[in-house]
Design a protein around this motif. Structure first.
Motif: not given
Length: 527
Positions: A278-282
């Motif tokens: 996962l990456k850049d989950i905001k």
């Protein structure tokens, strides 16, 4: 061949274990009860060892005691706002918060240790608990509605949320007047008669009219009455929440406390080296929201859920209000519940006992000792999940939809703040799937945050507040946030008239939608 003591209970969730379990069948953590094991049948004692082995005995006993304290400590209430109360009655009523040691004038103490809350009197003093003489030299571990009498003072231990309940004081006599029909004054005596709600005099249920004597303690539907020195002390009529155990509110949050998720990166080690999942989950969510999670295969939907209970990822920050999940992990384990895709209920248990056992395992131990309170709470959850009419049925006789609802109820009974469900509607027909979603909508309306994965959301799309879409980036080969907003905004964003085709649109060009959403700016993330 080496032998190891059998782990009888899971160290994480306290589920009963057996030889042969490699993973806990309840929570899934590694147990390794699959090798040669022996089961300890007696406690370690110094007398079990030869005289020369006393140092070894001391070491093992200390190890066992430390382990026992660790297991029991996990049952403690970690929320500083949740504690039992002591109602102190002398000439007036005083409410004492039992959030620290209480020292009485005669040297008696009220305190708690890893076993629970207790009372310990001053040596050689006459102390009564529920009208029975207490040994002052031993700790007495308290139960809900225990009445302690010491030096003319009455102390009531309660785990109910009654800190703000008003008390009244009415003298006995010809002008005696009270707003209940089960207490009456006649022939210069006070009498009580059974009530439809049940009456408990000195913690024993009464079935016939009986005299209300001095220092007697009466409970009617969680409302307290005590006769002391010819005065009746009694509470105002209670609100609904004041009849419930504080355990139900042990991890509640304010309506203004947002769930704030910021996963910069989730990396795992594989045989071929590090791999980013996962990456850049905001995103943010607030109490009362039901959130649908969509995404293509491999986009990281299940990985996202696992991050809520991961305290080791330094590149992930998840919090509610001022509670950081990683730094308050023991509290968070009570705040977050996950419902697996497959239920783990025992087929030969009844629906009621399945849910009750779940409550006994997951609610704080000191707040489940009152069986009447626990039974009432179990019935309340069964009614919420439309299972009350089949509470005496065996689990093996339930339909697929009923088993799903029971699995959800078994997790919800711990009253989590965040509820994560992996395909709760899988394998169900349209009617049962919609019924499950309606139940979850009801739970969310009780100020819970619910996130669920579903592949057939259009059957109940009007029930959802938000949709979170994960896409597997083609350029970076990991899951990224492709959309977060309302169902209407989602259909506009993906230019579709239904929700289920969003994943199809995403697969056409995943990076296009990831970039399109990112370019909208973090400030525009709907909250």
């Amino acid at each position: 061949m080496d032998k190891y003591f059998l782990k009888e209970k899971c160290p994480q969730c306290s589920h009963n274990l057996k030889i042969g379990y490699k993973y806990c069948p309840n929570c899934g953590i590694l147990i390794s009860n699959d090798g040669p094991r022996v089961k300890r049948t007696s406690f370690i004692s110094k007398k079990d060892f030869a005289k020369d082995d006393i140092p070894l005995a001391n070491t093992l006993i200390n190890m066992y005691d430390s382990f026992s304290k660790s297991i029991n400590a996990s049952d403690k209430i970690l929320n500083a706002d949740i504690y039992p109360l002591i109602v102190k009655i002398d000439e007036e009523v005083e409410i004492l918060k039992f959030n620290k040691e209480i020292m009485l004038e005669d040297g008696s103490i009220l305190a708690n240790d890893y076993k629970g809350y207790y009372f310990k009197g001053k040596p050689n003093s006459n102390i009564f608990v529920n009208k029975k003489l207490l040994d002052p030299n031993k700790k007495y571990y308290l139960l809900n509605n225990d009445l302690i009498e010491v030096n003319g003072i009455s102390l009531i231990y309660t785990i109910l949320d009654q800190e703000n309940v008003a008390w009244n004081k009415e003298p006995l006599g010809e002008d005696f007047l009270i707003d209940v029909d089960f207490i009456s004054f006649k022939n210069e005596r006070l009498y009580i008669k059974p009530s439809p709600n049940g009456l408990y005099l000195n913690n024993k249920k009464i079935y016939d009219e009986i005299i209300f004597n001095n220092n007697d303690f009466l409970i009617e539907n969680s409302r307290m009455f005590i006769l002391k020195d010819n005065y009746l002390f009694y509470q105002d009529e209670l609100e609904g929440y004041q009849k419930k155990s504080k355990a139900i509110f042990a991890v509640n949050i304010s309506k203004d406390d947002f769930l704030d998720v910021d996963i910069k990166e989730k990396v795992v080690m594989t045989e071929n080296g590090p791999k980013t999942l996962l990456k850049d989950i905001k995103f943010k969510a607030k109490p009362g929201e039901l959130i649908l999670v969509l995404g293509s295969s491999g986009a990281g939907k299940s990985t996202l859920f696992k991050e809520f209970l991961n305290q080791d990822n330094t590149k992930s920050t998840i919090s509610i209000g001022n509670i950081d999940f990683a730094r308050n992990f023991n509290l968070v384990k009570r705040m977050v519940s996950t419902v697996p895709q497959f239920d783990l209920s025992r087929d030969n248990d009844t629906v009621f006992m399945t849910l009750k056992n779940s409550g006994e395992l997951k609610l704080p131990r000191d707040f489940t000792k009152d069986e009447n309170l626990l039974n009432d709470y179990v019935l309340e959850i069964l009614q919420m999940m439309n299972l009350d009419k089949i509470k005496d049925s065996l689990v093996r006789d339930l339909s697929g939809g009923e088993r799903k609802r029971l699995s959800i109820a078994s997790e919800y009974i711990s009253s989590p703040v965040v509820f994560l469900l992996d395909e709760p509607d899988s394998g169900l027909d349209g009617y049962n799937a919609r019924s499950i979603m309606a139940n979850l909508r009801t739970i969310a309306d009780n100020d819970k945050i619910i996130m669920l994965i579903s592949h057939s959301p259009d059957r109940a799309i009007e029930l959802f507040d938000k949709i979170l879409v994960l896409g597997k980036s083609q350029s970076e080969n990991c899951g990224k946030l492709a959309f977060y907003g309302s169902p209407k905004e989602a259909m506009e964003f993906f230019d579709t008239k239904n929700i289920e085709t969003i994943v199809d649109r995403l697969l056409e060009d995943t990076d296009y939608y990831i970039d399109k959403f990112r370019e909208g700016g973090e400030s525009e993330l709907p909250i």
